[in-house]
Design a protein around this motif. Structure first.
Motif, PDB file in Angstrom:
ATOM      1  N   GLY A  33       0.770  -1.234   0.000  1.00 11.09           N
ATOM      2  CA  GLY A  33       0.000   0.000   0.000  1.00 11.09           C
ATOM      3  C   GLY A  33       0.796   1.275   0.000  1.00 11.09           C
ATOM      4  N   ASN A  34       2.116   1.215  -0.023  1.00 12.02           N
ATOM      5  CA  ASN A  34       2.919   2.433  -0.074  1.00 12.02           C
ATOM      6  C   ASN A  34       2.841   3.046  -1.468  1.00 12.02           C
ATOM      7  OD1 ASN A  34       3.839   2.082   2.606  1.00 12.02           O
ATOM      8  ND2 ASN A  34       5.377   0.617   1.881  1.00 12.02           N
ATOM      9  N   VAL A  35       2.576   4.332  -1.536  1.00 14.70           N
ATOM     10  CA  VAL A  35       2.440   5.047  -2.802  1.00 14.70           C
ATOM     11  C   VAL A  35       3.710   5.845  -3.062  1.00 14.70           C
ATOM     12  CG1 VAL A  35       1.092   6.725  -4.107  1.00 14.70           C
ATOM     13  CG2 VAL A  35      -0.051   5.170  -2.512  1.00 14.70           C
ATOM     14  N   CYS A  36       4.215   5.733  -4.272  1.00 14.55           N
ATOM     15  CA  CYS A  36       5.444   6.473  -4.607  1.00 14.55           C
ATOM     16  C   CYS A  36       5.451   6.794  -6.094  1.00 14.55           C
ATOM     17  CB  CYS A  36       6.678   5.651  -4.234  1.00 14.55           C
ATOM     18  SG  CYS A  36       6.729   4.024  -4.980  1.00 14.55           S
ATOM     19  N   HIS A  37       6.333   7.725  -6.468  1.00 14.82           N
ATOM     20  CA  HIS A  37       6.510   8.062  -7.876  1.00 14.82           C
ATOM     21  C   HIS A  37       7.319   6.956  -8.559  1.00 14.82           C
ATOM     22  CE1 HIS A  37       5.561  12.323  -6.660  1.00 14.82           C
ATOM     23  NE2 HIS A  37       4.863  12.198  -7.768  1.00 14.82           N
ATOM     24  N   CYS A  38       6.825   6.453  -9.662  1.00 13.41           N
ATOM     25  CA  CYS A  38       7.486   5.345 -10.366  1.00 13.41           C
ATOM     26  C   CYS A  38       7.711   5.681 -11.834  1.00 13.41           C
ATOM     27  CB  CYS A  38       6.650   4.066 -10.275  1.00 13.41           C
ATOM     28  SG  CYS A  38       6.406   3.451  -8.605  1.00 13.41           S
ATOM     29  N   PHE A  39       8.814   5.198 -12.343  1.00 14.25           N
ATOM     30  CA  PHE A  39       9.094   5.247 -13.775  1.00 14.25           C
ATOM     31  C   PHE A  39       8.951   3.831 -14.344  1.00 14.25           C
ATOM     32  CE2 PHE A  39      11.226   8.804 -11.874  1.00 14.25           C
ATOM     33  CZ  PHE A  39      11.032   9.836 -12.779  1.00 14.25           C
ATOM     34  N   THR A  40       8.563   3.703 -15.588  1.00 10.68           N
ATOM     35  CA  THR A  40       8.302   2.389 -16.192  1.00 10.68           C
ATOM     36  C   THR A  40       9.133   2.209 -17.462  1.00 10.68           C
ATOM     37  OG1 THR A  40       6.389   3.352 -17.318  1.00 10.68           O
ATOM     38  CG2 THR A  40       5.979   2.184 -15.258  1.00 10.68           C
ATOM     39  N   PRO A  41      10.419   1.986 -17.319  1.00  7.99           N
ATOM     40  CA  PRO A  41      11.230   1.697 -18.511  1.00  7.99           C
ATOM     41  C   PRO A  41      10.910   0.304 -19.040  1.00  7.99           C
ATOM     42  CG  PRO A  41      12.535   1.389 -16.545  1.00  7.99           C
ATOM     43  CD  PRO A  41      11.218   1.958 -16.087  1.00  7.99           C
ATOM     44  N   LEU A  42      11.219   0.076 -20.301  1.00 10.33           N
ATOM     45  CA  LEU A  42      11.005  -1.232 -20.919  1.00 10.33           C
ATOM     46  C   LEU A  42      12.179  -2.128 -20.543  1.00 10.33           C
ATOM     47  CD1 LEU A  42       9.428  -3.105 -22.702  1.00 10.33           C
ATOM     48  CD2 LEU A  42      10.456  -2.056 -24.707  1.00 10.33           C
ATOM     49  N   THR A  43      11.933  -3.055 -19.617  1.00 10.83           N
ATOM     50  CA  THR A  43      12.990  -3.893 -19.074  1.00 10.83           C
ATOM     51  C   THR A  43      13.138  -5.204 -19.821  1.00 10.83           C
ATOM     52  OG1 THR A  43      12.568  -2.956 -16.894  1.00 10.83           O
ATOM     53  CG2 THR A  43      13.835  -4.997 -16.982  1.00 10.83           C
ATOM     54  N   ALA A  44      12.024  -5.837 -20.146  1.00 11.60           N
ATOM     55  CA  ALA A  44      12.091  -7.159 -20.775  1.00 11.60           C
ATOM     56  C   ALA A  44      10.884  -7.360 -21.669  1.00 11.60           C
ATOM     57  CB  ALA A  44      12.147  -8.263 -19.730  1.00 11.60           C
ATOM     58  N   TYR A  45      11.118  -7.999 -22.813  1.00 10.43           N
ATOM     59  CA  TYR A  45      10.055  -8.396 -23.723  1.00 10.43           C
ATOM     60  C   TYR A  45      10.323  -9.862 -24.063  1.00 10.43           C
ATOM     61  CZ  TYR A  45       6.377  -7.612 -27.190  1.00 10.43           C
ATOM     62  OH  TYR A  45       5.204  -7.644 -27.897  1.00 10.43           O
ATOM     63  N   ILE A  46       9.435 -10.755 -23.605  1.00 10.68           N
ATOM     64  CA  ILE A  46       9.683 -12.188 -23.684  1.00 10.68           C
ATOM     65  C   ILE A  46       9.027 -12.755 -24.934  1.00 10.68           C
ATOM     66  CG2 ILE A  46       9.475 -14.373 -22.446  1.00 10.68           C
ATOM     67  CD1 ILE A  46       9.097 -12.697 -19.880  1.00 10.68           C
ATOM     68  N   VAL A  47       9.830 -13.123 -25.925  1.00 11.85           N
ATOM     69  CA  VAL A  47       9.323 -13.651 -27.189  1.00 11.85           C
ATOM     70  C   VAL A  47      10.301 -14.695 -27.717  1.00 11.85           C
ATOM     71  CG1 VAL A  47       7.934 -11.689 -27.932  1.00 11.85           C
ATOM     72  CG2 VAL A  47      10.385 -11.659 -28.311  1.00 11.85           C
ATOM     73  N   ASP A  48       9.882 -15.412 -28.778  1.00  8.68           N
ATOM     74  CA  ASP A  48      10.762 -16.395 -29.393  1.00  8.68           C
ATOM     75  C   ASP A  48      11.624 -15.735 -30.465  1.00  8.68           C
ATOM     76  OD1 ASP A  48       9.050 -15.980 -31.491  1.00  8.68           O
ATOM     77  OD2 ASP A  48       8.056 -17.932 -31.338  1.00  8.68           O
ATOM     78  N   PHE A 120       7.464   0.548 -32.154  1.00  8.05           N
ATOM     79  CA  PHE A 120       6.708   0.930 -30.961  1.00  8.05           C
ATOM     80  C   PHE A 120       7.612   1.469 -29.860  1.00  8.05           C
ATOM     81  CE2 PHE A 120       8.100  -3.160 -29.392  1.00  8.05           C
ATOM     82  CZ  PHE A 120       8.098  -3.034 -28.017  1.00  8.05           C
ATOM     83  N   TRP A 121       8.905   1.053 -29.842  1.00 12.16           N
ATOM     84  CA  TRP A 121       9.786   1.456 -28.757  1.00 12.16           C
ATOM     85  C   TRP A 121      10.635   2.678 -29.083  1.00 12.16           C
ATOM     86  CZ3 TRP A 121      14.595   1.259 -30.836  1.00 12.16           C
ATOM     87  CH2 TRP A 121      14.829   0.338 -31.859  1.00 12.16           C
ATOM     88  N   MET A 122      10.474   3.246 -30.249  1.00 17.04           N
ATOM     89  CA  MET A 122      11.402   4.304 -30.673  1.00 17.04           C
ATOM     90  C   MET A 122      11.264   5.575 -29.827  1.00 17.04           C
ATOM     91  SD  MET A 122       9.622   5.164 -34.361  1.00 17.04           S
ATOM     92  CE  MET A 122      11.037   6.145 -34.854  1.00 17.04           C
ATOM     93  N   ASP A 123      10.073   5.822 -29.258  1.00 19.68           N
ATOM     94  CA  ASP A 123       9.883   7.001 -28.412  1.00 19.68           C
ATOM     95  C   ASP A 123       9.803   6.654 -26.934  1.00 19.68           C
ATOM     96  OD1 ASP A 123       9.816   8.771 -30.599  1.00 19.68           O
ATOM     97  OD2 ASP A 123       7.691   8.323 -30.953  1.00 19.68           O
ATOM     98  N   TRP A 124      10.117   5.407 -26.588  1.00 23.93           N
ATOM     99  CA  TRP A 124      10.092   4.972 -25.186  1.00 23.93           C
ATOM    100  C   TRP A 124      11.440   5.320 -24.563  1.00 23.93           C
ATOM    101  CZ3 TRP A 124       6.974   0.077 -23.773  1.00 23.93           C
ATOM    102  CH2 TRP A 124       6.833  -0.013 -22.384  1.00 23.93           C
TER     103      TRP A 124
END
Length: 318
Positions: A33-48, A120-124
């Motif tokens: 329940g702790n609320v904080c500011h978070c960033f969401t970088p693209l860490t992993a994309y699981i595909v074949d 899709f990731w070019m502006d991430w």
């Protein structure tokens, strides 16, 4: 190309909130329940493997992680990373209108790109294919073992002999007993791949040439080491040593003619998954244990969410 463009466009729509949060942050709560500011970088994309190439914007027989081409897949050293800056710079140099699909695809050939221009990731923010795309256990280890390592063993030992040895193994609780012909298995799951790996080195040790056994043993060591849940410096050194041992003895595969094509032995190393071995330690340095990025769960969803409901239908008016 149109299918790939559609996938990138859908991902761009679905992941837009995460891209915005990576740029300006967002308020999120954790499990307690702790609320904080978070960033969401693209860490992993699981595909074949094919999807990795599609997302990295490279065409077939090209490494999605490095600048290596198919002629360099057998090299025993790490090639420079294929970063987002390099890929976007290559796209910027193409002056052909991307609306003309065939012409644009031909213009991408010299740069070994697959014709995507709106990634899709070019502006991430901080998104980099050489980081969020990584070796995946189910496809790049277990499937690689079945498609290559096991097939080499079958050629060296003989299909009938290896089938017989698996047949007379004592059944063990928790492991599959291969009472049929292992050389003719179809629709093998990741569980089956793992069970075969448990026995393969011991079964070939008395029948295959010593260099060949050493090579297979090194690959199996590498496969098990990369599944460790807590990688450390000593583990990474052991992985590199196993990979080095494999490269020292890999020519026995070509010498014995164990890599077979449809009609004759193949005499090159144009194996994309072989090049992925070089990216193991670098990926573990960047994202930690690779076992946490396995596609087992999503692949199992094909059975539980698609195949099983389909089996309950009569295939009419579905």
């Amino acid at each position: 190309m149109l299918e790939d463009h559609l996938i990138h466009e859908c991902l761009l729509i679905v992941l837009k909130p995460l891209m915005k949060a990576a740029e300006v942050r967002i308020m999120m709560s954790d499990l307690v329940g702790n609320v904080c500011h978070c960033f969401t970088p693209l860490t992993a994309y699981i595909v074949d493997t094919p999807e990795v190439a599609m997302l990295a914007c490279v065409r077939g027989r090209t490494s999605p992680f490095t600048m290596a081409l198919y002629l360099q897949f057998g090299d025993n050293f790490w090639h420079p990373d294929c970063t987002c800056t390099i890929t976007l710079g290559q796209l910027a140099r193409i002056k052909v209108n991307p609306d003309y699909l065939e012409t644009y695809f031909e213009a991408c050939a010299d740069l070994r790109l697959n014709g995507m221009y709106a990634l899709f990731w070019m502006d991430w923010l901080l998104a980099n294919p050489s980081i969020f795309l990584k070796p995946e256990l189910l496809h790049h280890w277990h499937k690689e073992f079945y498609d290559h390592n096991l097939q080499w063993c079958i050629v060296v030992v003989g299909a009938q002999e290896l089938d017989f040895w698996f047949l007379i193994l004592q059944p063990t609780t928790g492991y599959r007993h291969f009472s049929g012909r292992i050389s003719k298995l179809k629709q093998v799951t990741g569980r089956g791949h793992r069970d075969i790996q448990c026995y393969i080195v011991g079964l070939i040790s008395s029948a295959a040439p010593r260099c060949f056994v050493i090579m297979i043993h090194a690959l199996m060591d590498l496969h098990y080491l990369v599944q460790r849940p807590a990688p450390g410096n000593n583990l990474l050194v052991c992985i590199d040593q196993s990979l080095s041992t494999f490269h020292e003895h890999k020519n026995v595969i070509l010498t014995l003619g164990t890599w077979m094509g449809a009609k004759r032995p193949i005499e090159n190393w144009h194996i994309p998954k072989l090049k992925l071995l070089q990216s193991v330690t670098s990926s573990m340095w960047k994202v930690g244990a690779l076992i946490q990025w396995s596609a087992d769960t999503t692949e199992h969803a094909h059975i539980s969410e698609i195949k099983e409901p389909t089996w309950q239908m009569n295939n009419n008016d579905y």
